[in-house]
Design a protein around this motif. Structure first.
Motif, mmCIF file in Angstrom:
data_model
loop_
_atom_site.group_PDB
_atom_site.id
_atom_site.type_symbol
_atom_site.label_atom_id
_atom_site.label_comp_id
_atom_site.label_asym_id
_atom_site.label_seq_id
_atom_site.Cartn_x
_atom_site.Cartn_y
_atom_site.Cartn_z
ATOM 1 N N THR A 26 0.819 -1.217 0.000
ATOM 2 C CA THR A 26 0.000 0.000 0.000
ATOM 3 C C THR A 26 0.849 1.262 0.000
ATOM 4 O OG1 THR A 26 -0.142 -0.030 2.406
ATOM 5 C CG2 THR A 26 -1.918 -1.135 1.183
ATOM 6 N N GLY A 27 2.164 1.082 -0.012
ATOM 7 C CA GLY A 27 3.055 2.234 -0.048
ATOM 8 C C GLY A 27 3.703 2.553 1.282
ATOM 9 N N ASN A 40 5.839 7.019 -0.823
ATOM 10 C CA ASN A 40 4.730 6.074 -0.874
ATOM 11 C C ASN A 40 4.207 5.863 -2.297
ATOM 12 O OD1 ASN A 40 4.996 7.259 1.805
ATOM 13 N ND2 ASN A 40 3.276 5.979 2.347
ATOM 14 N N ASP A 41 4.046 6.948 -3.064
ATOM 15 C CA ASP A 41 3.510 6.810 -4.422
ATOM 16 C C ASP A 41 4.490 6.078 -5.340
ATOM 17 O OD1 ASP A 41 5.167 9.123 -4.257
ATOM 18 O OD2 ASP A 41 4.214 10.012 -6.004
ATOM 19 N N GLN A 44 3.912 2.399 -4.633
ATOM 20 C CA GLN A 44 2.667 1.958 -5.252
ATOM 21 C C GLN A 44 2.853 1.715 -6.753
ATOM 22 O OE1 GLN A 44 -0.096 1.291 -3.405
ATOM 23 N NE2 GLN A 44 -0.960 0.427 -5.259
ATOM 24 N N GLU A 48 2.454 -1.931 -8.643
ATOM 25 C CA GLU A 48 1.543 -2.104 -9.780
ATOM 26 C C GLU A 48 2.298 -2.572 -11.024
ATOM 27 O OE1 GLU A 48 -0.430 1.686 -10.021
ATOM 28 O OE2 GLU A 48 -1.596 1.296 -8.195
#
Length: 125
Positions: A26-27, A40-41, A44, A48
């Motif tokens: 989830t980061g 965090n991004d 993610q 992905e």
């Protein structure tokens, strides 16, 4: 022992990883070495990328604002920026990220990160 200790001893302590991190899907960043500045991004997007690599081919693997050209993936993802590179393995619940600097062989970094990822998987992570 904290996750920070695992990153410092199991990854960086090997001498084959310059900087390392462990992050949840989830980061959330469990641990990272000083100076890595993983966001965090970024976690993610990498996560992905294991299912859809098209964004990584377009935007690269970004760690702490540094873009590594995405070279491909399968069991693990890999990227390069000059003589430096990044290796990312996925476990059941986390990503193991290793950055190597000039003078460190890609295969050695990958081996260390892969063995650590295997250990996490064997321990339920």
């Amino acid at each position: 022992m904290s996750w920070d200790s695992y990153v410092e001893t199991s990854l960086v302590g090997s001498g084959h990883v310059s900087m390392g991190a462990i992050a949840g899907f989830t980061g959330n960043i469990w641990a990272q070495t000083n100076g890595m500045n993983l966001k965090n991004d970024e976690v993610q997007m990498i996560y992905e990328g294991f299912d859809d690599q098209s964004r990584l081919f377009e935007k690269g693997i970004v760690i702490g604002g540094v873009k590594y050209i995405f070279l491909g993936g399968g069991e693990f993802l890999k990227g390069k920026k000059g003589q430096d590179g990044v290796i990312v393995y996925k476990t059941k619940t986390a990503l193991v990220i290793g950055i190597y600097k000039e003078g460190i062989q890609t295969g050695n970094c990958s081996s260390v990160c892969g063995k650590f990822a295997d250990w996490l998987i064997a321990n339920g992570y």
